[in-house]
Write a protein that holds these residues in place. Sequence first.
Motif, PDB file in Angstrom:
ATOM      1  N   PRO A  11      51.620  38.179  32.028  1.00  0.00           N
ATOM      2  CA  PRO A  11      51.088  36.817  31.831  1.00  0.00           C
ATOM      3  C   PRO A  11      49.582  36.719  32.020  1.00  0.00           C
ATOM      4  O   PRO A  11      49.008  37.396  32.873  1.00  0.00           O
ATOM      5  N   ALA A  12      48.966  35.859  31.214  1.00  0.00           N
ATOM      6  CA  ALA A  12      47.500  35.796  31.142  1.00  0.00           C
ATOM      7  C   ALA A  12      46.850  35.497  32.497  1.00  0.00           C
ATOM      8  O   ALA A  12      45.778  35.999  32.802  1.00  0.00           O
ATOM      9  N   GLN A  13      47.473  34.652  33.312  1.00  0.00           N
ATOM     10  CA  GLN A  13      46.903  34.322  34.612  1.00  0.00           C
ATOM     11  C   GLN A  13      47.143  35.476  35.580  1.00  0.00           C
ATOM     12  O   GLN A  13      48.270  35.716  36.005  1.00  0.00           O
ATOM     13  N   GLU A  14      46.103  36.212  35.888  1.00  0.00           N
ATOM     14  CA  GLU A  14      46.181  37.373  36.777  1.00  0.00           C
ATOM     15  C   GLU A  14      47.218  38.376  36.287  1.00  0.00           C
ATOM     16  O   GLU A  14      48.037  38.885  37.038  1.00  0.00           O
TER      17      GLU A  14
ATOM     18  N   GLU B 281      44.482  55.335  48.673  1.00  0.00           N
ATOM     19  CA  GLU B 281      45.772  54.692  48.917  1.00  0.00           C
ATOM     20  C   GLU B 281      46.162  53.679  47.842  1.00  0.00           C
ATOM     21  O   GLU B 281      47.323  53.270  47.776  1.00  0.00           O
ATOM     22  N   HIS B 282      45.228  53.269  47.021  1.00  0.00           N
ATOM     23  CA  HIS B 282      45.496  52.269  45.992  1.00  0.00           C
ATOM     24  C   HIS B 282      44.338  52.263  44.987  1.00  0.00           C
ATOM     25  O   HIS B 282      43.295  52.898  45.228  1.00  0.00           O
ATOM     26  N   PRO B 283      44.483  51.566  43.854  1.00  0.00           N
ATOM     27  CA  PRO B 283      43.446  51.613  42.815  1.00  0.00           C
ATOM     28  C   PRO B 283      42.070  51.120  43.254  1.00  0.00           C
ATOM     29  O   PRO B 283      41.056  51.523  42.665  1.00  0.00           O
ATOM     30  N   GLY B 284      42.011  50.274  44.267  1.00  0.00           N
ATOM     31  CA  GLY B 284      40.727  49.796  44.750  1.00  0.00           C
ATOM     32  C   GLY B 284      39.851  50.894  45.318  1.00  0.00           C
ATOM     33  O   GLY B 284      38.646  50.704  45.520  1.00  0.00           O
TER      34      GLY B 284
ATOM     35  N   GLN C  49      41.278  45.341  39.349  1.00  0.00           N
ATOM     36  CA  GLN C  49      39.927  44.836  39.114  1.00  0.00           C
ATOM     37  C   GLN C  49      38.930  45.478  40.071  1.00  0.00           C
ATOM     38  O   GLN C  49      37.827  45.867  39.670  1.00  0.00           O
ATOM     39  N   GLU C  50      39.305  45.581  41.347  1.00  0.00           N
ATOM     40  CA  GLU C  50      38.409  46.186  42.345  1.00  0.00           C
ATOM     41  C   GLU C  50      38.085  47.634  41.985  1.00  0.00           C
ATOM     42  O   GLU C  50      36.956  48.104  42.192  1.00  0.00           O
ATOM     43  N   GLY C  51      39.065  48.351  41.457  1.00  0.00           N
ATOM     44  CA  GLY C  51      38.879  49.764  41.147  1.00  0.00           C
ATOM     45  C   GLY C  51      38.311  50.028  39.773  1.00  0.00           C
ATOM     46  O   GLY C  51      38.070  51.185  39.410  1.00  0.00           O
ATOM     47  N   GLY C  52      38.106  48.980  38.983  1.00  0.00           N
ATOM     48  CA  GLY C  52      37.597  49.174  37.635  1.00  0.00           C
ATOM     49  C   GLY C  52      38.608  49.826  36.708  1.00  0.00           C
ATOM     50  O   GLY C  52      38.242  50.559  35.784  1.00  0.00           O
TER      51      GLY C  52
ATOM     52  N   ILE D 277      36.134  44.525  32.484  1.00  0.00           N
ATOM     53  CA  ILE D 277      37.166  44.588  31.464  1.00  0.00           C
ATOM     54  C   ILE D 277      38.466  44.045  32.048  1.00  0.00           C
ATOM     55  O   ILE D 277      38.862  44.422  33.160  1.00  0.00           O
ATOM     56  N   GLN D 278      39.133  43.172  31.313  1.00  0.00           N
ATOM     57  CA  GLN D 278      40.466  42.756  31.748  1.00  0.00           C
ATOM     58  C   GLN D 278      41.404  43.953  31.630  1.00  0.00           C
ATOM     59  O   GLN D 278      41.461  44.588  30.573  1.00  0.00           O
ATOM     60  N   PRO D 279      42.129  44.304  32.684  1.00  0.00           N
ATOM     61  CA  PRO D 279      43.003  45.482  32.618  1.00  0.00           C
ATOM     62  C   PRO D 279      44.087  45.340  31.554  1.00  0.00           C
ATOM     63  O   PRO D 279      44.592  44.251  31.288  1.00  0.00           O
ATOM     64  N   TRP D 280      44.432  46.473  30.956  1.00  0.00           N
ATOM     65  CA  TRP D 280      45.539  46.583  30.029  1.00  0.00           C
ATOM     66  C   TRP D 280      46.699  47.305  30.723  1.00  0.00           C
ATOM     67  O   TRP D 280      46.494  48.032  31.693  1.00  0.00           O
ATOM     68  N   GLY D 281      47.902  47.130  30.180  1.00  0.00           N
ATOM     69  CA  GLY D 281      49.075  47.831  30.680  1.00  0.00           C
ATOM     70  C   GLY D 281      49.825  48.504  29.548  1.00  0.00           C
ATOM     71  O   GLY D 281      49.891  47.980  28.433  1.00  0.00           O
TER      72      GLY D 281
END
Length: 330
Positions: free
Chosen positions: A76-79, A288-291, A38-41, A109-113
């Motif tokens: 799962p929908a929660q986080e 170092e991470h998606p953020g 979420q932080e990284g969009g 946007i809610q992330p997809w996987g």
Amino acid sequence: MKIPVVDDHCDVLSKMVKDKGITFADDPRLDVTYKRLQEGGVALQTFAIFLSEGRGIPRFEHILDQIDVFTSRVVPAQEGVRWMKWREDAVSLEHAVKAVQSPLQSHAIQPWGLLSVEGADGFEGSLFYVKVCYDLGVRFLGITWNHANWAADGVMEKRKGGFTEKGKQLIELCNETGLLLDVSHLSVAGFWELAERSKRPFIASHSNAQAICPHPRNLNDEQIRAIAAMNGRIGITFVPYFVKEGPGPVVPADILPHIERMCELGAGNILMFGSDFDGIETWIQGLEHPGRYPAFIDLLLARYPEEMVKGWMSGHALSFLSKHLPAKPV
């Protein structure tokens, strides 16, 4: 500037299957978490199913273990992320990405996987198991890791061979079902054999330009041209030793020569990113991470046109998925 991100490779699942105490929401033991997406969009993250050598002989049950981790602890929908399986999902996200870039749109946007298998070893030579994985929602297959398996030689295999007879049948099955192929880690001989045999374009989810950094896992100029010619996709990766040779820190600006080289070779309109987060033990300083994606996007925008950056960050990946993922059954 709101530019959503697609990241085409991470190894979260192999970490989570080893340690059942890891939570996806916001665990410091992971590079990729829901909070950091979420932080990284990040609008879409591909999750690789990688069977590490430490687990012993790869078995199909090991692949199923990681699918279970994805479905029970990542989706799962929660986080949790939404699961992308079908062409219609990609089209929906493509529209959402265009909307969120509008100044009139403010919601995230809610992330997809998306699920990928990295290395066919765990299928145990069974094409039936491959079909089962497709039916369970896996949409990409990286044919090898670095070494040889029943299907083909990896890029580090000394004999430098291509596909086995069973591996050639695997190519046919993937073309028939719509399981998309990934050549990162595949031997050079295997690359050219696949380019000749496959009826569908393929991707290199996490590979850089060998002319800039001569690591064998990177793509040579001819491979880059070939993927561009078939309108496949190449994911620039953040593995420091695939980015720059020699001692000293690697920084985000060191990625730019790889982008430049691929653009010179006609691949500018097929580029995307495949970080390899959670599959690495050293990181690019500042990536170092998606953020960290927003700062990286600012770096790119300072040098390249906005529409070009949008394509690299998400547009090219989503247009490929919107065309090549299987259509949802009626």
